[in-house]
Design a protein around this motif. Structure first.
Motif, PDB file in Angstrom:
ATOM      1  N   PHE A  46       2.381   2.379  18.048  1.00  0.00           N
ATOM      2  CA  PHE A  46       2.002   2.651  16.665  1.00  0.00           C
ATOM      3  C   PHE A  46       1.832   4.163  16.507  1.00  0.00           C
ATOM      4  CE2 PHE A  46       0.356  -1.626  17.629  1.00  0.00           C
ATOM      5  CZ  PHE A  46       1.105  -2.356  16.701  1.00  0.00           C
ATOM      6  N   LYS A  47       2.906   4.811  16.047  1.00  0.00           N
ATOM      7  CA  LYS A  47       2.911   6.271  15.976  1.00  0.00           C
ATOM      8  C   LYS A  47       2.797   6.790  14.547  1.00  0.00           C
ATOM      9  CE  LYS A  47       5.953   6.484  20.018  1.00  0.00           C
ATOM     10  NZ  LYS A  47       7.280   6.904  20.531  1.00  0.00           N
ATOM     11  N   TYR A  48       3.390   6.054  13.605  1.00  0.00           N
ATOM     12  CA  TYR A  48       3.464   6.534  12.234  1.00  0.00           C
ATOM     13  C   TYR A  48       2.790   5.554  11.278  1.00  0.00           C
ATOM     14  CZ  TYR A  48       7.078   9.346  14.469  1.00  0.00           C
ATOM     15  OH  TYR A  48       7.765  10.171  15.310  1.00  0.00           O
ATOM     16  N   LEU A  49       2.478   6.038  10.095  1.00  0.00           N
ATOM     17  CA  LEU A  49       1.857   5.180   9.084  1.00  0.00           C
ATOM     18  C   LEU A  49       2.720   3.954   8.813  1.00  0.00           C
ATOM     19  CD1 LEU A  49      -0.370   4.729   6.963  1.00  0.00           C
ATOM     20  CD2 LEU A  49       1.005   6.082   5.370  1.00  0.00           C
ATOM     21  N   ASN A  50       4.017   4.146   8.802  1.00  0.00           N
ATOM     22  CA  ASN A  50       4.951   3.060   8.502  1.00  0.00           C
ATOM     23  C   ASN A  50       4.870   1.908   9.511  1.00  0.00           C
ATOM     24  OD1 ASN A  50       6.905   2.038   6.802  1.00  0.00           O
ATOM     25  ND2 ASN A  50       8.591   2.820   8.023  1.00  0.00           N
ATOM     26  N   ASP A  51       4.368   2.203  10.725  1.00  0.00           N
ATOM     27  CA  ASP A  51       4.273   1.171  11.761  1.00  0.00           C
ATOM     28  C   ASP A  51       3.119   0.199  11.524  1.00  0.00           C
ATOM     29  OD1 ASP A  51       6.389   2.375  13.070  1.00  0.00           O
ATOM     30  OD2 ASP A  51       5.088   3.642  14.293  1.00  0.00           O
TER      31      ASP A  51
ATOM     32  N   GLY B  87      -0.695  -3.021   1.963  1.00  0.00           N
ATOM     33  CA  GLY B  87      -1.629  -2.149   2.648  1.00  0.00           C
ATOM     34  C   GLY B  87      -1.479  -2.306   4.150  1.00  0.00           C
ATOM     35  N   ILE B  88      -2.584  -2.114   4.889  1.00  0.00           N
ATOM     36  CA  ILE B  88      -2.510  -2.272   6.336  1.00  0.00           C
ATOM     37  C   ILE B  88      -2.225  -3.734   6.691  1.00  0.00           C
ATOM     38  CG2 ILE B  88      -5.004  -2.622   6.572  1.00  0.00           C
ATOM     39  CD1 ILE B  88      -4.769  -1.092   9.286  1.00  0.00           C
ATOM     40  N   LYS B  89      -1.427  -3.933   7.713  1.00  0.00           N
ATOM     41  CA  LYS B  89      -1.072  -5.288   8.129  1.00  0.00           C
ATOM     42  C   LYS B  89      -2.325  -6.026   8.616  1.00  0.00           C
ATOM     43  CE  LYS B  89       3.612  -3.841   9.334  1.00  0.00           C
ATOM     44  NZ  LYS B  89       4.583  -3.536  10.385  1.00  0.00           N
TER      45      LYS B  89
ATOM     46  N   ILE C 102      -6.403   4.058   5.536  1.00  0.00           N
ATOM     47  CA  ILE C 102      -5.182   3.682   4.818  1.00  0.00           C
ATOM     48  C   ILE C 102      -5.491   3.175   3.411  1.00  0.00           C
ATOM     49  CG2 ILE C 102      -3.256   2.032   4.808  1.00  0.00           C
ATOM     50  CD1 ILE C 102      -3.130   2.326   7.845  1.00  0.00           C
ATOM     51  N   THR C 103      -6.565   2.434   3.271  1.00  0.00           N
ATOM     52  CA  THR C 103      -6.959   1.945   1.942  1.00  0.00           C
ATOM     53  C   THR C 103      -7.224   3.115   1.005  1.00  0.00           C
ATOM     54  OG1 THR C 103      -7.953  -0.022   2.922  1.00  0.00           O
ATOM     55  CG2 THR C 103      -8.618   0.528   0.683  1.00  0.00           C
ATOM     56  N   LYS C 104      -7.877   4.147   1.530  1.00  0.00           N
ATOM     57  CA  LYS C 104      -8.140   5.347   0.737  1.00  0.00           C
ATOM     58  C   LYS C 104      -6.835   6.012   0.315  1.00  0.00           C
ATOM     59  CE  LYS C 104     -10.593   9.766   0.984  1.00  0.00           C
ATOM     60  NZ  LYS C 104     -11.379  10.685   1.855  1.00  0.00           N
ATOM     61  N   THR C 105      -5.867   6.032   1.228  1.00  0.00           N
ATOM     62  CA  THR C 105      -4.558   6.627   0.923  1.00  0.00           C
ATOM     63  C   THR C 105      -3.814   5.813  -0.126  1.00  0.00           C
ATOM     64  OG1 THR C 105      -4.417   7.471   3.183  1.00  0.00           O
ATOM     65  CG2 THR C 105      -2.366   7.398   1.925  1.00  0.00           C
ATOM     66  N   PHE C 106      -3.905   4.481   0.000  1.00  0.00           N
ATOM     67  CA  PHE C 106      -3.181   3.604  -0.924  1.00  0.00           C
ATOM     68  C   PHE C 106      -3.702   3.687  -2.355  1.00  0.00           C
ATOM     69  CE2 PHE C 106      -0.645   2.187   2.294  1.00  0.00           C
ATOM     70  CZ  PHE C 106       0.064   1.045   2.028  1.00  0.00           C
ATOM     71  N   LYS C 107      -4.919   4.119  -2.529  1.00  0.00           N
ATOM     72  CA  LYS C 107      -5.469   4.240  -3.881  1.00  0.00           C
ATOM     73  C   LYS C 107      -4.784   5.361  -4.663  1.00  0.00           C
ATOM     74  CE  LYS C 107     -10.095   2.428  -2.914  1.00  0.00           C
ATOM     75  NZ  LYS C 107     -11.543   2.737  -2.829  1.00  0.00           N
ATOM     76  N   SER C 108      -4.211   6.332  -3.931  1.00  0.00           N
ATOM     77  CA  SER C 108      -3.561   7.478  -4.581  1.00  0.00           C
ATOM     78  C   SER C 108      -2.074   7.270  -4.800  1.00  0.00           C
ATOM     79  CB  SER C 108      -3.772   8.743  -3.734  1.00  0.00           C
ATOM     80  OG  SER C 108      -5.144   8.985  -3.530  1.00  0.00           O
TER      81      SER C 108
END
Length: 332
Positions: A58-63, A69-71, A97-103
């Motif tokens: 798990f290296k990147y956000l996409n992973d 949102g997060i898996k 990630i939840t904080k990022t997804f709000k934007s």
């Protein structure tokens, strides 16, 4: 807006399109950001880093995310190498990630495992793309990326001279970027894009009645005739051929030597472009001042410029090329 010129209306439409697409650029770029030791993903004002998660791939956000949102927690259960304290770490990652997804709105993004190496976002920057506020520079880059159309004459020269599309980058580097004299670089750019003034163009604009050369009378004056084939300049190119010991065609003048990028090709492109440029400028000078165009005056004009360049090459201790320039100057 009703009385606004069409050009400005189109510019506003493109500008607004780019503002919409900018978010898409950053969404995809954000998914390819490293999840660890990244200031874009902070927990209690510190970048997160969990060694076990990195070892597990798990290296990147996409992973770690999907469209929701997060898996879910169960998804990571059989993928982590070591599960020591993993639930607590999962909650921290989820919070970040939840904080990022709000934007950002991620519903239209494709979620795929990414790979190392260059991406299509190298247009914006090299390395990791920094998520930042919108600015005019980025809007301009996106506009160029989406609306850029290769110059029309580039396709013409590509067909006539049998040039591949990939070769144009090297041609522009050799004929424009690498030329030290900016006035010659500008001339080369205009030559490559058919922006030089000639009677063929003036007739097209309905400024003159015919497009025949005023010196030769029986030949149409396009760029090739103006710079290479006119009676007043053909003897100049004969001398240059003798000194350089190879034939100089219209292709050589327009696109130069682009297969290799070294000191010799730079010199040959510079000297040929210099002579072509000075021929063109002297001819335009005569026409603007209504003076008679004389072969010897063209030679004198070129000789004065060659004399300057000979001194330059001598001062930088490049005697080999200084000698070639002096030989051409003496022959003229």
């Amino acid at each position: 807006m009703e009385h606004f010129p069409l050009f400005y209306k189109e510019m506003l439409v493109f500008f607004n399109d780019c503002k919409k697409n900018k978010k898409q650029f950053y969404l995809n770029a954000l998914l390819k950001e490293p999840l660890w030791c990244n200031k874009n993903f902070m927990y209690k004002n510190k970048p997160i880093f969990f060694h076990n998660w990195l070892r597990s791939g798990f290296k990147y956000l996409n992973d770690t995310v999907n469209e929701n949102g997060i898996k879910p927690l169960e998804w990571f259960d059989d993928k982590l190498i070591c599960k020591k304290n993993w639930m607590c770490e999962y909650m921290i990652i989820k919070t970040v990630i939840t904080k990022t997804f709000k934007s950002y709105e991620f519903s239209n993004i494709r979620y795929e495992n990414i790979f190392h190496g260059n991406t299509s976002y190298d247009l914006l920057c090299k390395g990791h793309v920094k998520v930042c506020d919108i600015n005019s520079k980025l809007i301009y880059e996106i506009l160029c990326h989406e609306k850029f159309i290769p110059p029309l004459h580039q396709a013409y020269y590509g067909k006539v001279f049998e040039i591949t599309k990939t070769a144009w980058k090297s041609i522009y580097e050799q004929k424009i970027l690498s030329i030290r004299d900016r006035s010659i670089s500008e001339f080369n750019y205009k030559l490559l894009n058919n922006l030089l003034c000639n009677r063929e163009l003036l007739k097209k604009w309905k400024i003159v009645e015919n497009d025949f050369c005023v010196i030769c009378r029986d030949a149409k004056e396009n760029n090739e005739h103006l710079i290479l084939k006119c009676k007043n300049v053909s003897h100049i190119w004969d001398i240059v051929k003798q000194i350089l010991k190879f034939d100089i065609s219209w292709k050589t003048i327009v696109i130069g030597f682009y297969y290799e990028n070294n000191e010799k090709t730079l010199f040959l492109n510079s000297i040929i472009s210099l002579i072509a440029c000075k021929i063109y400028k002297y001819k335009m000078y005569c026409r603007l001042d209504n003076k008679d165009e004389k072969p010897q005056e063209i030679c004198n004009h070129i000789k004065s410029k060659l004399n300057f360049y000979t001194e330059v090459y001598t001062k930088i201790q490049d005697k080999k090329y200084a000698k070639v320039m002096k030989a051409i100057k003496d022959k003229l």
